[in-house]
Design an enzyme around this catalytic site. Structure first.
Site, PDB file in Angstrom:
ATOM      1  N   GLY A  48       5.366   5.815   3.958  1.00  0.00           N
ATOM      2  CA  GLY A  48       4.279   6.763   3.771  1.00  0.00           C
ATOM      3  C   GLY A  48       2.878   6.191   3.811  1.00  0.00           C
ATOM      4  N   ASP A  49       2.737   4.870   3.765  1.00  0.00           N
ATOM      5  CA  ASP A  49       1.407   4.256   3.808  1.00  0.00           C
ATOM      6  C   ASP A  49       1.495   2.892   4.503  1.00  0.00           C
ATOM      7  OD1 ASP A  49      -1.333   4.047   3.382  1.00  0.00           O
ATOM      8  OD2 ASP A  49      -1.128   3.316   1.324  1.00  0.00           O
ATOM      9  N   LEU A  50       2.180   2.893   5.618  1.00  0.00           N
ATOM     10  CA  LEU A  50       2.437   1.649   6.340  1.00  0.00           C
ATOM     11  C   LEU A  50       1.225   1.270   7.178  1.00  0.00           C
ATOM     12  CD1 LEU A  50       4.836  -0.260   6.592  1.00  0.00           C
ATOM     13  CD2 LEU A  50       5.523   1.008   8.623  1.00  0.00           C
ATOM     14  N   ASN A  54      -0.632  -3.278   3.762  1.00  0.00           N
ATOM     15  CA  ASN A  54       0.528  -3.044   2.902  1.00  0.00           C
ATOM     16  C   ASN A  54       1.791  -3.759   3.365  1.00  0.00           C
ATOM     17  OD1 ASN A  54      -0.761  -1.512   0.994  1.00  0.00           O
ATOM     18  ND2 ASN A  54      -0.123   0.455   1.830  1.00  0.00           N
ATOM     19  N   ASN A  81      -0.160   6.172  10.301  1.00  0.00           N
ATOM     20  CA  ASN A  81      -1.272   5.582   9.561  1.00  0.00           C
ATOM     21  C   ASN A  81      -1.783   4.297  10.207  1.00  0.00           C
ATOM     22  OD1 ASN A  81      -3.176   5.341   7.500  1.00  0.00           O
ATOM     23  ND2 ASN A  81      -1.758   4.355   6.114  1.00  0.00           N
TER      24      ASN A  81
END
Length: 154
Positions: A48-50, A54, A81
């Site tokens: 979800g936030d790659l 991260n 993202n």
């Protein structure tokens, strides 16, 4: 457990109201997101936030993705993202998004147009979050516009 995961439809909840408020590319992103969310394929657990900030090298433990958002949905979403990182200057470099879409689609075995649609949808959602906070969303709006143009180009 799967029950603890957030479905993409819930993750995108703020996009429709933002589309009505901001119009233009945010409204286009909402329309694309609506279609994607209603026809999800290859459902998977998503980070979800790659993005580059991260995924870190933990030495002997190897490369690990941190700060997961615990999402559930179409696997193509998890790549969206990446296109808005690391910053506006890189994101808007001529041809960058098109080349990146080709490389990611081929490597991840995704439909390139489908990937671009997720990029547009996610950039619209990210812009909505930022605009709702009263901040400028130039990066996200630019990525959404470039993705929309690339989709139109075919």
């Amino acid at each position: 457990a799967l029950a603890d995961l957030i479905p993409l439809s819930a993750w995108f909840a703020e996009l429709e109201p933002a589309a009505a408020r901001y119009g233009d590319v945010v409204a286009h992103a909402a329309e694309v997101a609506r279609n994607l969310l209603n026809d999800q394929r290859e459902i998977a657990v998503l980070h979800g936030d790659l993005h580059h900030g991260n995924v870190l090298d933990f030495g002997t433990r190897g490369w690990l993705a941190i700060d997961p958002k615990r999402l559930l949905g179409e696997r193509g979403f998890d790549f969206a993202n990446i296109f808005r990182n690391p910053d506006l200057e890189i994101a808007k470099s001529p041809g960058r998004l098109a080349r990146q879409a080709t490389v990611i689609a081929e490597t991840a075995q995704l439909d390139r147009t489908g990937l671009l649609r997720w990029v547009l949808a996610y950039a619209g959602l990210s812009a909505a979050w930022i605009l709702n906070d009263g901040d400028g969303a130039t990066l996200d709006l630019t990525v959404a516009e470039i993705a929309a143009a690339e989709i139109a180009r075919g």
